[in-house]
Design a protein around this motif. Structure first.
Motif, PDB file in Angstrom:
ATOM      1  N   MET A 178      16.337 108.969 -12.192  1.00 12.03           N
ATOM      2  CA  MET A 178      16.682 107.744 -12.914  1.00 12.03           C
ATOM      3  C   MET A 178      15.543 107.388 -13.862  1.00 12.03           C
ATOM      4  N   TRP A 179      15.828 106.686 -14.912  1.00 11.23           N
ATOM      5  CA  TRP A 179      14.812 106.318 -15.903  1.00 11.23           C
ATOM      6  C   TRP A 179      14.014 105.088 -15.516  1.00 11.23           C
ATOM      7  N   TYR A 180      14.570 104.297 -14.580  1.00 12.63           N
ATOM      8  CA  TYR A 180      13.854 103.112 -14.106  1.00 12.63           C
ATOM      9  C   TYR A 180      12.927 103.495 -12.959  1.00 12.63           C
ATOM     10  N   PRO A 181      11.704 103.055 -12.939  1.00 12.66           N
ATOM     11  CA  PRO A 181      11.037 102.189 -13.901  1.00 12.66           C
ATOM     12  C   PRO A 181      10.216 102.966 -14.936  1.00 12.66           C
ATOM     13  N   ASN A 182      10.143 104.305 -14.802  1.00 16.61           N
ATOM     14  CA  ASN A 182       9.131 105.033 -15.565  1.00 16.61           C
ATOM     15  C   ASN A 182       9.303 104.980 -17.077  1.00 16.61           C
ATOM     16  N   CYS A 183      10.537 104.707 -17.564  1.00 18.03           N
ATOM     17  CA  CYS A 183      10.723 104.633 -19.020  1.00 18.03           C
ATOM     18  C   CYS A 183      10.472 103.231 -19.579  1.00 18.03           C
ATOM     19  N   MET A 191       3.755  98.806 -12.966  1.00 17.65           N
ATOM     20  CA  MET A 191       4.453 100.096 -12.841  1.00 17.65           C
ATOM     21  C   MET A 191       4.182 100.716 -11.467  1.00 17.65           C
ATOM     22  N   ARG A 192       2.954 100.671 -11.040  1.00 11.16           N
ATOM     23  CA  ARG A 192       2.609 101.285  -9.747  1.00 11.16           C
ATOM     24  C   ARG A 192       3.432 100.654  -8.618  1.00 11.16           C
ATOM     25  N   LYS A 193       3.533  99.328  -8.645  1.00 15.66           N
ATOM     26  CA  LYS A 193       4.283  98.631  -7.583  1.00 15.66           C
ATOM     27  C   LYS A 193       5.772  98.960  -7.662  1.00 15.66           C
ATOM     28  N   GLU A 196       6.396 102.473  -6.428  1.00 18.10           N
ATOM     29  CA  GLU A 196       6.271 102.502  -4.970  1.00 18.10           C
ATOM     30  C   GLU A 196       7.540 101.939  -4.314  1.00 18.10           C
ATOM     31  N   ALA A 197       8.044 100.839  -4.884  1.00 23.42           N
ATOM     32  CA  ALA A 197       9.242 100.211  -4.317  1.00 23.42           C
ATOM     33  C   ALA A 197      10.450 101.144  -4.426  1.00 23.42           C
ATOM     34  N   VAL A 198      10.629 101.780  -5.584  1.00 21.71           N
ATOM     35  CA  VAL A 198      11.789 102.672  -5.754  1.00 21.71           C
ATOM     36  C   VAL A 198      11.677 103.866  -4.821  1.00 21.71           C
ATOM     37  N   ARG A 199      10.477 104.433  -4.716  1.00 26.72           N
ATOM     38  CA  ARG A 199      10.306 105.586  -3.818  1.00 26.72           C
ATOM     39  C   ARG A 199      10.613 105.184  -2.370  1.00 26.72           C
ATOM     40  N   GLY A 200      10.167 103.994  -1.992  1.00 26.50           N
ATOM     41  CA  GLY A 200      10.446 103.514  -0.638  1.00 26.50           C
ATOM     42  C   GLY A 200      11.942 103.327  -0.418  1.00 26.50           C
ATOM     43  N   HIS A 475      20.778 100.212  -2.924  1.00 29.21           N
ATOM     44  CA  HIS A 475      19.674 100.029  -3.877  1.00 29.21           C
ATOM     45  C   HIS A 475      18.815  98.824  -3.522  1.00 29.21           C
ATOM     46  N   HIS A 476      19.131  98.206  -2.382  1.00 25.25           N
ATOM     47  CA  HIS A 476      18.246  97.206  -1.784  1.00 25.25           C
ATOM     48  C   HIS A 476      18.136  95.912  -2.586  1.00 25.25           C
ATOM     49  N   TRP A 477      19.192  95.555  -3.291  1.00 26.08           N
ATOM     50  CA  TRP A 477      19.221  94.198  -3.841  1.00 26.08           C
ATOM     51  C   TRP A 477      19.233  93.232  -2.648  1.00 26.08           C
TER      52      TRP A 477
END
Ligand code: FES
Length: 500
Positions: A178-183, A191-193, A196-200, A475-477
């Motif tokens: 997915m392009w979020y958040p890296n794009c 960005m780091r946080k 980390e959240a998406v990977r978790g 997606h943890h909303w």
């Protein structure tokens, strides 16, 4: 060269990414073979699996399964090289996109299966389709090999409540796609946080899939890809992106899913299931190239990623942009309703402000700054031209990581992103409309709430409800359990009320 070194039996050969060859009762099923670059020449299989290309193009296959239309699964260049007498098994999507595409390629025998529909490939060899039953068109396939159950979920999110149980081996995604958040243009600490959240979240979703399916073993698959065009090099950083390798997350998985065997395969490896009562045997592919060197891989594929720069790059005109968005909006009129949004497109030093939702107005203003746009999309002229000429969709352009994004405020807008991602298949946006109107409810933990997640339709029967917060398992909303207000993830509220 044959697929297996020993006499044909029952087994799975891994082709890399989400690709497999399954064999049982003398019948061979080819699944999601991916070899050539996807998404504007940006994604490549990782590790390189090209040593298996001849094996696949000259092999004998009885069946082919392609899970969905994303180019890392539907590799049209490769599919054109296959024998047209193969029976193709595809998911029966509302858009009928898979059936239409295979018919256009000249495959005459196409079996389209709906959610939970089965097809017998041979006595003792049955496949069952599992769909993402929301507007998203993704699928997984359950293979029953005389009682051995292999579930290939690739990157499909079938609602948790619909997943099968008693699975012996689960293949599913653990890394992002997915392009979020890296794009997005977040400051480094933000960005780091977010990374980390998406990977978790990705891992948490995987743990749930493992538990719900009762998987005895797990096979990491369906990513990550790698990016060989030097301008995309940053996305190969396994720590700073949502694209970790298995070794980066293996310890966390072992802790969360103790007792689950992990089959870490590389392209060409075979899992033999025939002569191993109660267990599996992995045969390593002795033809596989040594550990991947990305610089050498980039050099080997220079022509393929370089082909992006052969595409037309003439600047688009204001008339082309107007015509493009007018069509996109008219196709999705009912979905958009009274939606309005100011967005900005920037390419090669020029910019266009687009006022979505104002169909009757002259809504593109070139080179001025009359609005503060809520979304800004930065593209190179080639990417912009490919989208405007409809040679690619926004979904594919975004996945290519060739689009930079900025949003103000930093809030996910489901309608806008869905217009871009699915607007060229209005049957999907119409389904989203139906999902919004769905009134089905469930009762849990003293609450009556809508059954399907307002984001992407996950069944909230498996939601986590804790400390006054409802959390979607996909997606943890998160929503306030009292008011239904979305407190994390997006903006859409959840219909919820206390049980009296
Ligand atoms: S389906 Fe995405 S948060 Fe629920």
């Amino acid at each position: 060269m044959d697929l297996y070194r020993r006499a044909p039996g029952t087994g799975l050969r891994y082709l890399g990414h989400a690709g497999f060859v399954a064999e049982h009762q003398g019948v061979r099923l080819l699944m999601d073979p991916w070899f050539y670059p996807a998404f504007l020449h940006s994604w490549f299989p990782y590790p390189d699996n090209r040593h298996l290309l001849d094996v696949v193009t000259s092999g004998r296959f009885d069946y082919l399964y392609v899970s969905h239309a994303h180019e890392d699964h539907y590799d049209e260049r490769l599919l054109r090289m296959l024998d047209r007498s193969i029976t193709v098994i595809v998911p029966r999507y509302r858009s009928r996109i898979m059936v239409k595409r295979f018919a256009a390629l000249g495959f005459a025998d196409v079996v389209a299966l709906g959610h939970k529909e089965s097809h017998e490939l041979a006595p003792g060899f049955t496949v069952t389709m599992y769909l993402d039953t929301s507007h998203k068109e993704d699928s997984g396939l359950l293979l029953d090999l005389d009682g051995y159950r292999f579930l290939d979920l690739n990157d499909c999110n079938t609602p948790m409540s619909e997943l099968p149980g008693d699975v012996d081996l689960l293949a599913a995604q653990y890394s992002g796609a997915m392009w979020y958040p890296n794009c997005y243009d977040y400051p480094p600490e933000v960005m780091r946080k977010k990374v980390e959240a998406v990977r978790g979240d990705l891992l948490d979703t995987l743990y749930r899939k493992v538990r719900i399916t009762g998987a005895a073993a797990y096979l990491p698959s369906a990513g990550p890809a790698c990016f060989l065009d030097p301008v995309l090099e940053a996305y190969n950083d396994r720590e700073a992106t949502i694209f970790p390798q298995w070794e980066d997350v293996a310890d966390r998985f072992a802790e969360a899913c103790p007792g689950v065997e992990v089959l870490r395969l590389f392209p060409g490896d075979v899992v033999r299931l025939d002569d191993q009562p109660g267990g599996t045997l992995v045969e390593r592919d002795s033809d596989a190239p040594p550990a991947e060197d990305l610089a050498a891989y980039r050099e080997r594929r220079r022509d393929e990623w370089g082909a992006f720069y052969d595409e037309p790059a003439e600047p688009v005109t204001i008339e082309e942009i107007e015509a493009y968005f007018a069509k996109l909006q008219s196709w999705n009129k009912r979905f958009l309703g009274d939606f309005a949004k100011d967005v900005r497109l920037v390419a090669d030093g020029r910019m266009w402000d687009v006022r979505l939702g104002h169909l009757a107005e002259h809504f593109v203003i070139e080179g001025e700054e009359p609005y503060d746009p809520e979304y800004t999309l930065l593209l190179c002229p080639r990417t912009m031209r490919a989208v405007i000429e409809e040679r690619t969709g926004w979904e594919e352009a975004l996945l290519s990581m060739r689009v930079g994004l900025h949003r103000e405020p930093d809030v996910f807008d489901l309608t806008f992103m869905s217009l871009l991602r699915y607007g060229n298949q209005p049957v999907q946006t119409m389904q989203m409309l139906r999902e919004r109107q769905n009134t089905e409810t469930i009762e849990r933990d003293g609450l009556r709430m809508q059954r399907f997640c307002p984001h992407a339709g996950e069944d909230l029967t498996h939601a986590v409800i804790c400390d006054g917060v409802v959390e979607c398992p996909r997606h943890h909303w998160k929503w306030d359990a009292t008011t239904g207000e979305c407190v994390d993830g997006g903006t859409l509220p959840l219909r919820v009320e206390p049980l009296t």
